[in-house]
Design an enzyme around this catalytic site. Sequence first.
Site, mmCIF file in Angstrom:
data_model
loop_
_atom_site.group_PDB
_atom_site.id
_atom_site.type_symbol
_atom_site.label_atom_id
_atom_site.label_comp_id
_atom_site.label_asym_id
_atom_site.label_seq_id
_atom_site.Cartn_x
_atom_site.Cartn_y
_atom_site.Cartn_z
ATOM 1 N N CYS A 119 0.867 -1.182 0.000
ATOM 2 C CA CYS A 119 0.000 0.000 0.000
ATOM 3 C C CYS A 119 0.900 1.227 0.000
ATOM 4 O O CYS A 119 1.631 1.470 0.976
ATOM 5 C CB CYS A 119 -0.909 -0.009 1.235
ATOM 6 S SG CYS A 119 -2.002 1.419 1.233
ATOM 7 N N CYS B 169 -3.293 6.813 -4.991
ATOM 8 C CA CYS B 169 -3.013 5.382 -4.867
ATOM 9 C C CYS B 169 -1.573 5.063 -5.306
ATOM 10 O O CYS B 169 -1.266 5.095 -6.496
ATOM 11 C CB CYS B 169 -4.016 4.550 -5.674
ATOM 12 S SG CYS B 169 -3.941 2.794 -5.271
HETATM 13 O O1 PYC Z 1 -1.821 3.747 -2.009
HETATM 14 O O2 PYC Z 1 -1.331 1.741 -2.782
HETATM 15 C C1 PYC Z 1 -2.091 2.541 -2.249
HETATM 16 C C2 PYC Z 1 -3.440 2.067 -1.855
HETATM 17 C C3 PYC Z 1 -3.990 0.858 -2.106
HETATM 18 C C4 PYC Z 1 -5.272 0.877 -1.556
HETATM 19 C C5 PYC Z 1 -5.468 2.105 -0.985
HETATM 20 N N1 PYC Z 1 -4.335 2.833 -1.196
#
Ligand code: PYC
Length: 312
Positions: free
Chosen positions: A91, A236
């Site tokens: 994550c 993300c």
């Molecule tokens: O930042 O990799 C990330 C992530 C995955 C799910 C929520 N954030």
Amino acid sequence: MNGTASRQIRVIDSHTGGEPTRVVIAGGPELGGGTMAEQLALFEDRYDAFRSAIVNEPRGHDVLVGALLSESSESDAGILFFNNVGYLGMCGHGLIGVVITMAHLGRIKKPGTIRFETPVGKVHAIWHGGNAVSIVNVPSYRKAANITLNVPGIGSITGDVAWGGNWFFLVKEHGKTLALKNVEQLTDLSWRIRQALNAQGFPEVDHVELFAKGEAGGHSRNFVLCPGKAYDRSPCGTGTSAKLACLAADGTLAEGGQWIQESILGSTFRGSYRWIDRAKGIIEPSIHGTAFVTADSTLILNETDPFCWGIR
Ligand code: PYC
């Protein structure tokens, strides 16, 4: 607590580009010193109720990602990430939050590199001081390009399947405007895409990423639907890694070039990559972002509470 069994778990909450992370500091499950795969298996088999108690309502919520630090024989720490429905391989926003949490606690005192082991491989993070962190993620690659799905109620949708520490389906053409006011529509579309994708040959993919032109100075804006149906408030980190793998494979972004990825909120990560194996399309992504601590709290788990282990 009146003689009833109760536990206390100290946690520190932070957000990275709007996406929350809750790091367990004390009172969490002991996972021993096995491999990260063994520690994850133990967490899943024996302590899944802790996962739910920490991140689900009434103490948490669907958007929250939890992080548990553990022992690692090969890195500074092992790390397991979890959410409202299960476990994440890696994550990115969470790792940035973990580093800022460690700095907040004084566990890292000067800017530098910290090495972590996750169930999907080794990663490292560089704390730059203040709220800024870069992470160097697991090797990432595009598995399949231009997959066309028949999405019931929608029609044909084309996208790429890529790995960035989690599995993503990345869609450029979807006919929607990526704006907060459209979150319900975007969630519905992404969820339908995921169901179709899982039924049509890609059961491993659990994140869907929609793209549009950047609006806050970025090269691109995204909307990312996570496995438990919450959308990522940040751009993300693993999703941006998957995007970088696709850009590298398409020859759209050169090695060392910068890619600013905006989230649906307009928060940004700065991404770049270096080739690990150009012939196989495998890259090493780097992501730069900032995180802020929002709370230092003690969760109380009272076993007489009917919702002690969270609302699942
Ligand atoms: O930042 O990799 C990330 C992530 C995955 C799910 C929520 N954030």
